[in-house]
Design a protein around this motif. Structure first.
Motif, PDB file in Angstrom:
ATOM      1  N   LEU A 148      -6.649  -7.057 -10.780  1.00 43.75           N
ATOM      2  CA  LEU A 148      -7.005  -6.113  -9.736  1.00 43.75           C
ATOM      3  C   LEU A 148      -7.316  -6.850  -8.435  1.00 43.75           C
ATOM      4  O   LEU A 148      -6.913  -6.418  -7.349  1.00 43.75           O
TER       5      LEU A 148
ATOM      6  N   ARG B 217       0.836  -1.215   0.000  1.00 42.21           N
ATOM      7  CA  ARG B 217       0.000   0.000   0.000  1.00 42.21           C
ATOM      8  C   ARG B 217       0.861   1.251   0.000  1.00 42.21           C
ATOM      9  O   ARG B 217       0.590   2.202  -0.724  1.00 42.21           O
TER      10      ARG B 217
ATOM     11  N   ARG C 172       2.457   1.736  -3.415  1.00 44.54           N
ATOM     12  CA  ARG C 172       1.462   2.233  -4.362  1.00 44.54           C
ATOM     13  C   ARG C 172       1.159   3.703  -4.097  1.00 44.54           C
ATOM     14  O   ARG C 172       1.081   4.512  -5.030  1.00 44.54           O
ATOM     15  N   ALA C 173       1.056   4.086  -2.844  1.00 46.22           N
ATOM     16  CA  ALA C 173       0.784   5.489  -2.494  1.00 46.22           C
ATOM     17  C   ALA C 173       1.961   6.389  -2.861  1.00 46.22           C
ATOM     18  O   ALA C 173       1.760   7.512  -3.342  1.00 46.22           O
TER      19      ALA C 173
ATOM     20  N   LYS D  67       1.728   7.120  -6.327  1.00 44.37           N
ATOM     21  CA  LYS D  67       0.412   7.681  -6.669  1.00 44.37           C
ATOM     22  C   LYS D  67      -0.302   6.831  -7.726  1.00 44.37           C
ATOM     23  O   LYS D  67      -0.785   7.340  -8.733  1.00 44.37           O
ATOM     24  N   LEU D  68      -0.373   5.523  -7.459  1.00 45.18           N
ATOM     25  CA  LEU D  68      -1.010   4.586  -8.377  1.00 45.18           C
ATOM     26  C   LEU D  68      -2.283   4.034  -7.755  1.00 45.18           C
ATOM     27  O   LEU D  68      -2.332   3.777  -6.554  1.00 45.18           O
ATOM     28  N   SER D  69      -3.277   3.824  -8.570  1.00 43.58           N
ATOM     29  CA  SER D  69      -4.469   3.118  -8.101  1.00 43.58           C
ATOM     30  C   SER D  69      -4.163   1.619  -8.113  1.00 43.58           C
ATOM     31  O   SER D  69      -3.180   1.170  -8.702  1.00 43.58           O
ATOM     32  N   GLN D  70      -5.012   0.860  -7.468  1.00 42.35           N
ATOM     33  CA  GLN D  70      -4.829  -0.590  -7.488  1.00 42.35           C
ATOM     34  C   GLN D  70      -4.910  -1.127  -8.916  1.00 42.35           C
ATOM     35  O   GLN D  70      -4.146  -2.014  -9.288  1.00 42.35           O
TER      36      GLN D  70
ATOM     37  N   ARG E 138      -5.674  -6.373  -4.659  1.00 38.83           N
ATOM     38  CA  ARG E 138      -6.533  -6.165  -3.484  1.00 38.83           C
ATOM     39  C   ARG E 138      -6.230  -7.196  -2.398  1.00 38.83           C
ATOM     40  O   ARG E 138      -6.142  -6.868  -1.220  1.00 38.83           O
TER      41      ARG E 138
END
Length: 107
Positions: free
Chosen positions: A74, A53, A56-57, A60-63, A78
């Motif tokens: 996806l 997490r 990814r943060a 600045k990426l979405s899942q 998750r």
């Protein structure tokens, strides 16, 4: 073809350097040199759900985007982030590359 030896292993450093010199002199073929390189690679770290997490943060990426970059689903991303699954194989290597080298090397 040089790789970084495992930290703290003077013996592996010496063996790898000797193998590299023998390869340069023509006494070791490319396939054998690749085996020595593989033995001297640093191990890939594990990634916890919190670390994934945070990674990814940081980028600045979405899942969904991370899943696309890692060529996975996806739902897999998750599951990694909630701790139901752990990344392995190529996904683990790609996460390591993203962590160490940044997004540019994967795009």
């Amino acid at each position: 073809m040089t790789t970084k030896a495992k930290a703290g292993s003077r013996i592996l450093d010496a063996v790898h350097e000797t193998a590299h010199d023998l390869h340069a002199a023509g006494f070791i073929d490319m396939r054998t040199m690749q085996r020595y390189d593989a033995l001297c690679l640093e191990p890939i770290p594990t990634y916890s759900s919190a670390k994934i997490r945070a990674l990814r943060a940081r980028h600045k990426l979405s899942q969904a985007v991370l899943a696309t970059i890692l060529n996975t689903s996806l739902s897999t991303v998750r599951q990694w982030e909630i701790g139901d699954k752990q990344p392995s194989g190529p996904s683990l290597k790609l996460l390591s590359l993203l962590d160490r080298k940044g997004l540019e090397v994967l795009i």
